[in-house]
Design an enzyme around this catalytic site. Structure first.
Site, short mmCIF file in Angstrom:
data_model
loop_
_atom_site.label_atom_id
_atom_site.label_comp_id
_atom_site.label_asym_id
_atom_site.label_seq_id
_atom_site.Cartn_x
_atom_site.Cartn_y
_atom_site.Cartn_z
N GLY A 105 4.49 -3.08 -1.90
CA GLY A 105 5.02 -2.76 -3.15
C GLY A 105 6.12 -1.57 -3.85
O GLY A 105 5.96 -1.06 -2.61
N ARG A 142 6.43 -9.74 0.23
CA ARG A 142 5.39 -10.01 0.93
C ARG A 142 5.84 -10.72 2.16
O ARG A 142 5.59 -11.93 1.26
CB ARG A 142 3.96 -9.44 1.01
N ASP A 149 1.76 1.02 5.37
CA ASP A 149 0.98 1.08 6.63
C ASP A 149 0.79 -0.49 6.59
O ASP A 149 1.18 -1.01 7.91
CB ASP A 149 -0.80 1.47 6.55
N THR A 202 4.71 4.05 -1.08
CA THR A 202 3.50 3.42 -1.83
C THR A 202 3.22 4.55 -3.17
O THR A 202 2.39 5.38 -2.61
CB THR A 202 2.26 2.98 -1.35
N ASP A 209 0.20 4.15 -4.43
CA ASP A 209 -1.07 4.58 -3.67
C ASP A 209 -1.55 5.77 -2.97
O ASP A 209 -2.46 6.45 -3.27
CB ASP A 209 -1.80 3.05 -2.45
N ASP A 252 -2.03 6.30 -0.10
CA ASP A 252 -3.63 5.90 1.20
C ASP A 252 -2.81 6.09 2.31
O ASP A 252 -3.77 5.63 3.46
CB ASP A 252 -4.18 4.89 0.34
N ARG A 277 -14.03 5.99 -30.15
CA ARG A 277 -13.60 4.34 -29.26
C ARG A 277 -13.92 5.01 -27.15
O ARG A 277 -13.67 6.12 -26.85
CB ARG A 277 -12.57 3.28 -28.19
N ARG A 314 -6.44 -1.31 -4.29
CA ARG A 314 -7.22 -1.99 -5.07
C ARG A 314 -8.08 -1.57 -3.41
O ARG A 314 -9.01 -1.79 -3.48
CB ARG A 314 -6.20 -3.68 -3.62
N GLY A 351 -7.64 14.55 -18.16
CA GLY A 351 -9.28 15.77 -18.78
C GLY A 351 -10.54 13.96 -18.60
O GLY A 351 -10.72 13.95 -19.00
P1 ATP Z 1 1.23 -1.47 -0.41
O1 ATP Z 1 0.29 -0.68 0.47
O2 ATP Z 1 2.38 -0.55 -0.96
O3 ATP Z 1 1.78 -2.55 -0.67
P2 ATP Z 1 2.05 -2.43 2.13
O4 ATP Z 1 3.19 -2.46 3.33
O5 ATP Z 1 0.55 -2.23 3.19
O6 ATP Z 1 2.62 -1.69 0.46
P3 ATP Z 1 1.62 -5.07 3.09
O7 ATP Z 1 1.97 -6.47 2.13
O8 ATP Z 1 0.00 -4.55 3.54
O9 ATP Z 1 2.08 -4.22 2.24
O10 ATP Z 1 2.65 -5.11 4.16
C1 ATP Z 1 3.67 -5.77 3.94
C2 ATP Z 1 4.25 -6.50 5.01
O11 ATP Z 1 4.60 -6.09 6.12
C3 ATP Z 1 3.78 -8.10 5.02
O12 ATP Z 1 3.95 -9.00 3.24
C4 ATP Z 1 4.13 -8.74 6.29
O13 ATP Z 1 5.09 -9.46 6.14
C5 ATP Z 1 4.12 -7.26 6.79
N1 ATP Z 1 2.77 -6.97 7.88
C6 ATP Z 1 1.60 -6.48 7.42
N2 ATP Z 1 0.78 -6.45 8.28
C7 ATP Z 1 1.43 -7.13 9.36
C8 ATP Z 1 1.38 -6.73 11.55
N3 ATP Z 1 0.14 -7.08 11.05
N4 ATP Z 1 2.51 -7.51 11.92
C9 ATP Z 1 3.58 -8.16 11.16
N5 ATP Z 1 4.06 -7.50 9.90
C10 ATP Z 1 3.06 -7.46 8.98
#
Ligand code: ATP
Length: 327
Positions: free
Chosen positions: A11, A72, A103, A126, A128, A130, A163, A172, A186
């Site tokens: 994202g 993604r 991650d 990100t 998030d 996290d 309301r 998520r 608040g």
């Molecule tokens: P956010 O949580 O902000 O969306 P993120 O990096 O965690 O960020 P993901 O959608 O989990 O977002 O991963 C981004 C991309 O990383 C995936 O679309 C994929 O192309 C690649 N990816 C994720 N996991 C793997 C994996 N285990 N092996 C190879 N590529 C991966």
């Protein structure tokens, strides 16, 4: 180290452009060719590479989104399909790769390093927040401020019309953004994925505190176990027939917009640092920022562990909640 490639993935988050700018400028400063890769790992799969110059990163520090694009890529998760993409990195003589994302993106970076042996560095970006090993991720501060500003506006109408608003924010799997925005705006209550939601208890608490009170705000993380704000209203309504319950889903406004000064500084510091540590010979770490200082975390550790929201903040909200309000 002659050619450093970098991409934004997952994202988008405000501050990614500031990070790209810092990488490009620090590379050029050290006579390294910066090579941007478009649309996350999709750009590797299609060989969509961009040799960048100072001009390419003029006037981007203040803009949200990412000039490289992000995506993604399901194909990239497949080791067989990935092979062809990785040949583009080799053909383009890429010596190292910086991945700006969450991650999931770090897991992708790790796979690249395992399969073709180039060093990779992760920059946590990100909304998030996290990610293990850093106090804050690039984009979180801006998103938090966006949520707080929106809730301030919703509170005006909540109190004018008596309301109860259930405001759904992104998250998520993580309640970080929800919890911090609840404290900062608040809000009377917050529902997060890390805590089980008891609908009956929620209804009782809301009824008690709304005796005569002019409106309340409940922040709901989208991944809460009881559902999003609309689902929760559907479940709570039978217990609260006499109350006017409304849902607002903040959605993608949380991702966009001008990055805050904090995010620009964080992104710039981390981006420049990623280049410096590659030159110094470090590999397969994430650049973190802990207690005001740069720290490195093993990339694998960062992928396995998640940063959890501070549950002490839930107690704080309890203490601040109006008790049997008569106003
Ligand atoms: P956010 O949580 O902000 O969306 P993120 O990096 O965690 O960020 P993901 O959608 O989990 O977002 O991963 C981004 C991309 O990383 C995936 O679309 C994929 O192309 C690649 N990816 C994720 N996991 C793997 C994996 N285990 N092996 C190879 N590529 C991966």
């Amino acid at each position: 180290m002659k050619r450093i490639a970098f991409l934004t993935s997952g994202g988008d988050s405000p501050g990614m452009n500031a990070c790209i700018r810092a990488i490009v400028k620090n590379c050029l400063h050290q006579d390294i060719q910066p090579v941007g890769i478009r649309d996350g790992f999709n750009g590797i799969m299609h060989g969509d590479f961009w040799e960048m110059t100072y001009d390419d990163v003029n006037n981007i520090i203040q803009s949200g989104g990412t000039i490289l694009g992000t995506a993604r890529s399901e194909d990239f998760k497949d080791a067989e399909k990935r092979k062809k993409g990785l040949t583009y990195l080799l053909k383009n003589k890429i010596d190292a790769l910086i991945v700006i994302g969450g991650d999931g993106s770090f897991a992708g970076a790790n796979a690249i390093s395992n399969e073709i042996g180039i060093p990779v560095i992760g920059v946590p970006a990100t909304i998030d927040n996290d990610i293990y090993g850093t106090d804050q991720t690039v984009g979180f501060d801006t998103a938090l401020n966006t949520v707080v500003e929106a809730v301030d506006k919703i509170r005006d109408t909540a109190s004018s019309h008596k309301r109860i608003f259930f405001v759904e924010v992104m998250g998520r799997d993580s309640g970080y953004l929800a919890l911090k925005s609840a404290v900062a705006s608040g809000a009377e209550m917050v529902l997060i994925p890390e805590e089980e939601t008891n609908i009956e208890k929620l209804a009782i608490q809301l009824k008690n505190q709304n005796q005569g009170k002019r409106g309340s705000i409940v922040i709901v993380a989208e991944g809460d176990d009881a559902g999003g704000s609309m689902d929760i209203i559907g479940k709570v309504k039978p217990h609260m027939e006499d109350f006017d319950l409304r849902a607002t889903v903040l959605g993608h406004i949380q991702r966009g917009g001008r990055p805050s000064a904090y995010d620009r500084i964080l992104a710039t510091t981390m981006g420049a640092e990623a280049v410096d540590i590659l030159i110094a010979g470090k590999k397969n770490v994430m650049v973190g920022h802990v207690a005001g200082k740069i720290k490195y975390v093993d990339l694998i550790q960062g992928i396995k562990l998640h940063a959890l929201p501070d549950k002490g903040k839930l107690d704080l909200l309890d203490k601040l909640r109006t008790k049997n309000s008569s106003k």
